[in-house]
Design a protein around this motif. Structure first.
Motif, PDB file in Angstrom:
ATOM      1  N   THR A   2       0.828  -1.192   0.000  1.00  0.00           N
ATOM      2  CA  THR A   2       0.000   0.000   0.000  1.00  0.00           C
ATOM      3  C   THR A   2       0.872   1.255   0.000  1.00  0.00           C
ATOM      4  N   GLU A   3       0.555   2.209  -0.879  1.00  0.00           N
ATOM      5  CA  GLU A   3       1.308   3.453  -0.948  1.00  0.00           C
ATOM      6  C   GLU A   3       1.015   4.307   0.282  1.00  0.00           C
ATOM      7  N   LEU A   4       1.971   5.168   0.629  1.00  0.00           N
ATOM      8  CA  LEU A   4       1.813   6.002   1.821  1.00  0.00           C
ATOM      9  C   LEU A   4       0.558   6.865   1.740  1.00  0.00           C
ATOM     10  N   ALA A   5       0.220   7.350   0.537  1.00  0.00           N
ATOM     11  CA  ALA A   5      -0.950   8.216   0.387  1.00  0.00           C
ATOM     12  C   ALA A   5      -2.248   7.489   0.689  1.00  0.00           C
ATOM     13  N   ASP A   6      -2.226   6.149   0.639  1.00  0.00           N
ATOM     14  CA  ASP A   6      -3.438   5.363   0.862  1.00  0.00           C
ATOM     15  C   ASP A   6      -3.558   4.823   2.277  1.00  0.00           C
ATOM     16  N   LEU A   7      -2.570   5.049   3.121  1.00  0.00           N
ATOM     17  CA  LEU A   7      -2.653   4.561   4.493  1.00  0.00           C
ATOM     18  C   LEU A   7      -3.710   5.333   5.272  1.00  0.00           C
ATOM     19  N   THR A   8      -4.346   4.661   6.204  1.00  0.00           N
ATOM     20  CA  THR A   8      -5.338   5.316   7.049  1.00  0.00           C
ATOM     21  C   THR A   8      -4.650   6.211   8.075  1.00  0.00           C
ATOM     22  N   ALA A   9      -5.415   7.108   8.654  1.00  0.00           N
ATOM     23  CA  ALA A   9      -4.860   7.963   9.708  1.00  0.00           C
ATOM     24  C   ALA A   9      -4.426   7.130  10.912  1.00  0.00           C
ATOM     25  N   VAL A  10      -5.195   6.096  11.223  1.00  0.00           N
ATOM     26  CA  VAL A  10      -4.828   5.209  12.330  1.00  0.00           C
ATOM     27  C   VAL A  10      -3.467   4.572  12.068  1.00  0.00           C
ATOM     28  N   GLU A  11      -3.246   4.122  10.840  1.00  0.00           N
ATOM     29  CA  GLU A  11      -1.962   3.513  10.480  1.00  0.00           C
ATOM     30  C   GLU A  11      -0.837   4.539  10.507  1.00  0.00           C
ATOM     31  N   LEU A  12      -1.118   5.760  10.049  1.00  0.00           N
ATOM     32  CA  LEU A  12      -0.072   6.791  10.034  1.00  0.00           C
ATOM     33  C   LEU A  12       0.377   7.137  11.452  1.00  0.00           C
ATOM     34  N   VAL A  13      -0.565   7.345  12.344  1.00  0.00           N
ATOM     35  CA  VAL A  13      -0.205   7.698  13.721  1.00  0.00           C
ATOM     36  C   VAL A  13       0.622   6.579  14.362  1.00  0.00           C
ATOM     37  N   PRO A 169      -5.745  10.660   4.190  1.00  0.00           N
ATOM     38  CA  PRO A 169      -6.842   9.903   4.797  1.00  0.00           C
ATOM     39  C   PRO A 169      -8.010  10.710   5.336  1.00  0.00           C
ATOM     40  N   LEU A 170      -7.810  11.990   5.660  1.00  0.00           N
ATOM     41  CA  LEU A 170      -8.830  12.743   6.386  1.00  0.00           C
ATOM     42  C   LEU A 170      -9.277  13.979   5.618  1.00  0.00           C
ATOM     43  N   HIS A 171     -10.607  14.165   5.552  1.00  0.00           N
ATOM     44  CA  HIS A 171     -11.179  15.290   4.821  1.00  0.00           C
ATOM     45  C   HIS A 171     -12.381  15.808   5.595  1.00  0.00           C
ATOM     46  N   LEU A 172     -12.490  17.117   5.674  1.00  0.00           N
ATOM     47  CA  LEU A 172     -13.562  17.741   6.434  1.00  0.00           C
ATOM     48  C   LEU A 172     -14.566  18.354   5.467  1.00  0.00           C
ATOM     49  N   GLY A 173     -15.853  17.978   5.636  1.00  0.00           N
ATOM     50  CA  GLY A 173     -16.914  18.511   4.795  1.00  0.00           C
ATOM     51  C   GLY A 173     -17.984  19.188   5.629  1.00  0.00           C
ATOM     52  N   THR A 174     -18.975  19.754   4.948  1.00  0.00           N
ATOM     53  CA  THR A 174     -20.123  20.348   5.623  1.00  0.00           C
ATOM     54  C   THR A 174     -21.391  19.769   5.011  1.00  0.00           C
ATOM     55  N   ARG A 215     -11.933   7.114   4.319  1.00  0.00           N
ATOM     56  CA  ARG A 215     -12.102   5.803   3.696  1.00  0.00           C
ATOM     57  C   ARG A 215     -12.552   4.732   4.682  1.00  0.00           C
ATOM     58  N   THR A 216     -12.386   4.964   5.980  1.00  0.00           N
ATOM     59  CA  THR A 216     -12.752   3.960   6.976  1.00  0.00           C
ATOM     60  C   THR A 216     -13.529   4.600   8.122  1.00  0.00           C
ATOM     61  N   ALA A 217     -14.357   3.781   8.767  1.00  0.00           N
ATOM     62  CA  ALA A 217     -15.099   4.256   9.928  1.00  0.00           C
ATOM     63  C   ALA A 217     -14.163   4.611  11.074  1.00  0.00           C
ATOM     64  N   ALA A 218     -13.088   3.849  11.230  1.00  0.00           N
ATOM     65  CA  ALA A 218     -12.136   4.130  12.308  1.00  0.00           C
ATOM     66  C   ALA A 218     -11.509   5.507  12.138  1.00  0.00           C
ATOM     67  N   ASP A 219     -11.157   5.863  10.905  1.00  0.00           N
ATOM     68  CA  ASP A 219     -10.597   7.190  10.662  1.00  0.00           C
ATOM     69  C   ASP A 219     -11.625   8.281  10.915  1.00  0.00           C
ATOM     70  N   ALA A 220     -12.894   8.024  10.548  1.00  0.00           N
ATOM     71  CA  ALA A 220     -13.948   9.001  10.819  1.00  0.00           C
ATOM     72  C   ALA A 220     -14.085   9.223  12.318  1.00  0.00           C
ATOM     73  N   GLY A 221     -13.986   8.151  13.097  1.00  0.00           N
ATOM     74  CA  GLY A 221     -14.058   8.282  14.546  1.00  0.00           C
ATOM     75  C   GLY A 221     -12.900   9.071  15.119  1.00  0.00           C
ATOM     76  N   LEU A 222     -11.708   8.835  14.585  1.00  0.00           N
ATOM     77  CA  LEU A 222     -10.518   9.562  15.043  1.00  0.00           C
ATOM     78  C   LEU A 222     -10.658  11.056  14.759  1.00  0.00           C
ATOM     79  N   LEU A 223     -11.119  11.386  13.551  1.00  0.00           N
ATOM     80  CA  LEU A 223     -11.285  12.785  13.180  1.00  0.00           C
ATOM     81  C   LEU A 223     -12.413  13.436  13.963  1.00  0.00           C
ATOM     82  N   LEU A 224     -13.526  12.711  14.129  1.00  0.00           N
ATOM     83  CA  LEU A 224     -14.655  13.276  14.867  1.00  0.00           C
ATOM     84  C   LEU A 224     -14.261  13.640  16.289  1.00  0.00           C
ATOM     85  N   ALA A 225     -13.528  12.757  16.955  1.00  0.00           N
ATOM     86  CA  ALA A 225     -13.119  13.036  18.331  1.00  0.00           C
ATOM     87  C   ALA A 225     -12.268  14.302  18.413  1.00  0.00           C
TER      88      ALA A 225
END
Length: 462
Positions: A2-13, A169-174, A215-225
């Protein structure tokens, strides 16, 4: 690999923590992905590689000293164009806006920075955020990575496209009527509209919310918190509950209402209904009790909301100087101008229907832990169209599944549940009682595990 750009935020941290990767090399990989795909997608606005590299270098130093700033330190993030960031104009997707740099970060952007996130770009939106497409008089036309002839959806158009294309991995929308969930559904990613007030917004308004597109629910949870909390600029916001994502949900005993017919608007395409029903069957086999329910809202409710929003937009456009008003997308002008003959009683009735929607949704939750439905009745439509109906006087025929949760304040999320014959993603919407956002993301994670995922578009690994 997997390329670095495709890693999840959980994996990056985790990688930053064990020093197997660095924020600088990850940012470079993301910027390379953007450079390769952006000429076709047009998802970014105000791309800032120099500022981002400076922030990534600072993050790398913090990780080396064992003192990360917060849970997102060094993670690349994009922010939708209408969420103000200091020094960057906020055109609202239209050439009619006077381009003045924002003086401060909006609340959500400030929370991102305090968590250590690396904001490397804003993302595009359509005209005034009032379209479920990427059509804008300011930005180039934003396209869907799965099929460049199709819209990514809107109004978080660039955020949805960026998430699917692997712009980090992370994007903020409205979202005020489906503007996170629609692009998430049509781009095959996770898009959460949180409980109203959980994430502070700069200019509060009934139904308006800010939330993650990932891309993942886990990343959405990390960003939401990271972006939850009180800010005095938003009188509807409240302190962070301090909860966190806890993984997939055990479905034993869970009661789910399945809504396949909104009762109004565009008819649900057979392949959309089939994909949603298949997902519901998988959930049922995993232990949940699934019961099909009837429509939640009425034609009167949706038309009333439409009338109120038309008069609101007409008021805003009337305040513009003639030369700037002339730059507004003609479809938006036609829609707003149609409000000219409305009486005060009709406008008040329209406003009241927002409250009627909220009551109807709350009643629907009386017997269920979750409600599930299509995100939209159709798959992604032609990129050049402002509306799927191609009619500015029928602009909301595709939001009957999404807009009720904006008016009621309940959390709702899009998760991919399949693909059309043409290979276009189909979004499943999940909704839950207020203040249960993390539990909702746990259900999304369960469905992620049950539904087969295809390789990400654009040659990206998944």
């Amino acid at each position: 690999m997997t390329e670095l750009a495709d890693l999840t935020a959980v994996e990056l941290v985790a990688g930053y923590r064990d020093r197997s990767m660095s924020p600088v090399e990850v940012l470079d990989a993301v910027l390379a992905r953007v450079e390769a795909l952006e000429p076709a997608l047009h998802a970014t606005y105000a791309l800032d590689p120099d500022g981002a590299r400076a922030a990534a270098n600072q993050s790398e130093q913090r990780w080396r000293s064992g003192e990360p700033a917060g849970p997102l330190d060094g993670v690349p993030v994009t922010v939708k164009e209408n969420i103000a960031t200091a020094g960057v104009p906020v055109p609202q997707g239209t050439a009619a806006t006077e381009l003045l740099p924002a003086t401060t970060d909006a609340p959500a952007a400030a929370l991102l920075r305090s968590s250590g996130a690396v904001i490397f770009s804003k993302t595009t939106m359509p005209e005034y955020g009032m379209l479920s497409s990427g059509v804008s008089t300011f930005h180039p036309l934003t396209r869907n990575p799965w099929d460049l002839s199709r819209t990514p959806g809107g109004s978080s158009a660039g955020a949805g496209a960026a998430a699917a294309a692997g712009y980090g991995p992370l994007h903020l929308g409205t979202d005020i009527g489906g503007s996170i969930r629609l692009p998430a559904g049509w781009c095959g990613v996770i898009g959460l509209k949180p409980t109203h007030g959980r994430v502070p917004v700069g200019v509060p308004y009934p139904g308006r919310a800010i939330g993650p597109i990932t891309r993942t629910a886990a990343d959405a949870g990390l960003l939401l918190a990271a972006i939850s909390g009180y800010d005095r600029r938003d009188h509807t916001s409240y302190p962070s509950p301090g909860d966190s994502f806890s993984g997939p949900l055990d479905l034993a005993g869970v009661r789910i209402g399945l809504l396949l017919d909104a009762g109004l608007g565009l008819p649900v395409a057979p392949e959309v209904a089939s994909a949603v029903r298949t997902a519901a069957n998988l959930v049922e086999k995993a232990g949940a009790t699934v019961t099909e329910i009837g429509p939640i809202i009425t034609r009167e409710m949706l038309d009333g909301l439409d009338r109120f929003w038309r008069i609101r937009s007409a008021y805003d456009l009337q305040a513009l100087p003639p030369e700037r008003r002339a730059k507004v997308l003609p479809e938006i002008r036609d829609w707003a101008d149609s409000a000219a003959g409305l009486t005060g009683l009709e406008v008040f009735h329209g406003f009241s229907q927002m409250g009627e929607m909220a009551v109807a949704v709350d009643q629907a939750f009386a017997s269920y832990d979750f409600l599930i439905s299509p995100v939209a009745p159709i798959t992604a439509f032609a990129a050049e169209l402002a509306y799927p109906t191609d009619d500015p006087l029928k602009p909301f025929e595709h939001i009957a599944f999404t807009v009720p949760y904006n008016m009621s304040g309940h959390p709702a999320v899009s998760v991919n549940c399949g693909y059309s014959r043409e290979g276009l993603p189909i979004g499943l919407q999940l909704a839950s009682p207020r203040f249960t956002d993390m539990r909702l993301l746990s259900l999304a994670a369960t469905i992620e595990a049950l539904v087969e995922r295809r390789t990400w578009p654009g040659g990206c690994s998944g």
